[in-house]
Design an enzyme around this catalytic site. Structure first.
Site, PDB file in Angstrom:
ATOM      1  N   ASP A  77      37.097  37.908  25.399  1.00  0.00           N
ATOM      2  CA  ASP A  77      38.432  38.006  26.015  1.00  0.00           C
ATOM      3  C   ASP A  77      39.193  36.684  26.031  1.00  0.00           C
ATOM      4  OD1 ASP A  77      39.011  40.729  27.089  1.00  0.00           O
ATOM      5  OD2 ASP A  77      37.055  40.455  28.050  1.00  0.00           O
ATOM      6  N   ASP A  83      44.612  34.176  32.284  1.00  0.00           N
ATOM      7  CA  ASP A  83      43.749  34.468  33.434  1.00  0.00           C
ATOM      8  C   ASP A  83      42.940  33.270  33.900  1.00  0.00           C
ATOM      9  OD1 ASP A  83      44.540  37.128  33.691  1.00  0.00           O
ATOM     10  OD2 ASP A  83      43.277  37.675  31.993  1.00  0.00           O
ATOM     11  N   ARG A 103      33.891  36.498  31.824  1.00  0.00           N
ATOM     12  CA  ARG A 103      35.033  35.663  31.467  1.00  0.00           C
ATOM     13  C   ARG A 103      34.999  34.276  32.110  1.00  0.00           C
ATOM     14  NH1 ARG A 103      40.705  38.154  31.177  1.00  0.00           N
ATOM     15  NH2 ARG A 103      40.792  36.203  30.028  1.00  0.00           N
ATOM     16  N   ARG A 148      40.131  42.008  40.418  1.00  0.00           N
ATOM     17  CA  ARG A 148      39.710  40.729  39.834  1.00  0.00           C
ATOM     18  C   ARG A 148      39.953  39.524  40.747  1.00  0.00           C
ATOM     19  NH1 ARG A 148      39.453  41.061  34.166  1.00  0.00           N
ATOM     20  NH2 ARG A 148      38.513  43.081  33.692  1.00  0.00           N
ATOM     21  N   HIS A 178      46.027  44.141  36.785  1.00  0.00           N
ATOM     22  CA  HIS A 178      46.577  42.960  37.456  1.00  0.00           C
ATOM     23  C   HIS A 178      47.965  43.234  38.046  1.00  0.00           C
ATOM     24  CE1 HIS A 178      44.026  40.444  34.467  1.00  0.00           C
ATOM     25  NE2 HIS A 178      43.488  40.302  35.662  1.00  0.00           N
ATOM     26  N   CYS A 267      49.678  37.827  28.979  1.00  0.00           N
ATOM     27  CA  CYS A 267      48.259  37.410  29.025  1.00  0.00           C
ATOM     28  C   CYS A 267      47.826  36.395  27.959  1.00  0.00           C
ATOM     29  CB  CYS A 267      47.344  38.618  28.916  1.00  0.00           C
ATOM     30  SG  CYS A 267      47.962  40.109  29.619  1.00  0.00           S
TER      31      CYS A 267
HETATM   32  C1  CIR Z   1      40.192  41.787  30.805  1.00  0.00           C
HETATM   33  O1  CIR Z   1      39.866  42.914  31.154  1.00  0.00           O
HETATM   34  O2  CIR Z   1      39.978  40.793  31.502  1.00  0.00           O
HETATM   35  C2  CIR Z   1      40.903  41.610  29.487  1.00  0.00           C
HETATM   36  N1  CIR Z   1      40.397  42.568  28.564  1.00  0.00           N
HETATM   37  C3  CIR Z   1      42.378  41.770  29.641  1.00  0.00           C
HETATM   38  C4  CIR Z   1      42.992  40.667  30.410  1.00  0.00           C
HETATM   39  C5  CIR Z   1      44.483  40.807  30.504  1.00  0.00           C
HETATM   40  N2  CIR Z   1      45.037  39.669  31.128  1.00  0.00           N
HETATM   41  C6  CIR Z   1      46.147  39.691  31.838  1.00  0.00           C
HETATM   42  O3  CIR Z   1      46.704  40.755  32.096  1.00  0.00           O
HETATM   43  N3  CIR Z   1      46.585  38.552  32.333  1.00  0.00           N
END
Ligand code: CIR
Length: 280
Positions: A77, A83, A103, A148, A178, A267
């Site tokens: 990711d 993030d 992550r 999260r 999110h 993201c």
């Molecule tokens: C996750 O599930 O953490 C990643 N596949 C997607 C993260 C998306 N990030 C965001 O919306 N800031």
């Protein structure tokens, strides 16, 4: 206008969104193993790489100063660099402790890159928070409580925000990954909201914002770059039309592989504002 006069002058209106620098991170060859809610969906890493190249090219043409970190295949990711950090202002960044265990190791490379030029504050367990849960609007920092991000993570961020004259506002995220999956800014005065998520939009009162419900869920996450310019996804064509009809300059990008991974347009980047300005 409901902005109190006692708010610190450097952060008060009428500052505009102005992005000085963008950080991005490459797509891991292992991207197909990324976290995603719908395990029946197949994510195409090569296609994601192509879509990411177009995303980076758009940012280079619209902003110019784009720093690229290499992907790390140990972290499927890692392209979702947003993030791993929350930008407080042009010189201070909070490194997060991401909510998904797979992550958490992404942060080290981001730290190594940013510490050469920025002041950093480092969030540590048991606090956790994903940058996707944080939305800056003028001098407020909205912090979403999703699966999260936990109260300790929100408290850590809120403390740093207050030290820099920002007003943190903690709010719940009833559905979806999110806060910014459900809402984002199109420009300084326009908040896009996915009405299906059931956000408490009264938290945005007092900012003279127009809340616009997007016709498509994926239309609620756009990347505002200032000057009425923004990036939006080709997967939400009615939302794009709506934004264009309001006079905004929309760059439309294919982002299907990011969406399959529960990601969107904010993201894959981390934005730093011009001194004395802000960005989201
Ligand atoms: C996750 O599930 O953490 C990643 N596949 C997607 C993260 C998306 N990030 C965001 O919306 N800031």
């Amino acid at each position: 206008m409901a902005v109190s006069l006692h708010w610190p002058v450097p952060y008060s209106r009428p500052m505009n969104i102005s992005v000085a620098t963008v950080w991005v991170r490459g797509v891991a060859a292992s991207f197909a193993d990324c976290q995603h809610e719908d395990s029946s969906v197949t994510v195409d890493a090569q296609r994601a790489h192509e879509q990411h190249m177009a995303y980076v090219a758009a940012l280079k043409s619209l902003i110019g100063d784009v720093h690229e970190l290499p992907a790390d295949d140990a972290y499927p990711d890692c392209v979702f660099i947003e993030d791993t950090a929350v930008v407080i202002d042009h010189e201070l960044v909070v490194l997060t402790h991401p909510g998904a265990e797979t992550r958490q190791g992404e942060v080290l490379a981001v730290r190594t890159a940013l510490e050469k030029q920025l002041q950093l504050r480092v969030m540590e367990a048991p606090a956790c928070l994903d940058g996707g849960d944080v939305l800056r609007i003028h001098d407020r920092l909205f912090i979403g409580m999703s699966s999260r991000s936990n109260p300790a993570g929100a408290d850590f961020l809120a403390t740093v925000a207050r030290e820099r004259g920002l007003t943190p506002v903690i709010t719940s995220v009833p559905m979806g990954l999110h806060l910014k999956s459900a809402c984002s800014l199109a420009d300084e005065n326009t908040l896009l909201v996915d009405p299906a998520v059931g956000l408490d939009v009264s938290v945005f009162d007092g900012l003279d914002l127009e809340c616009v419900k997007t016709p498509e869920a994926l239309g609620a996450n756009v990347l505002a770059l200032g000057g009425g310019r923004l990036l939006a996804t080709a997967s939400a064509p009615e939302s794009v039309e709506l934004l264009r009809s309001r006079g905004l300059e929309v760059t439309v990008l294919e982002a299907s592989e990011f969406h399959k991974a529960d990601g969107a347009l904010t993201c894959p980047s981390l934005r730093l504002p011009q001194p004395g300005s802000w960005c989201t």
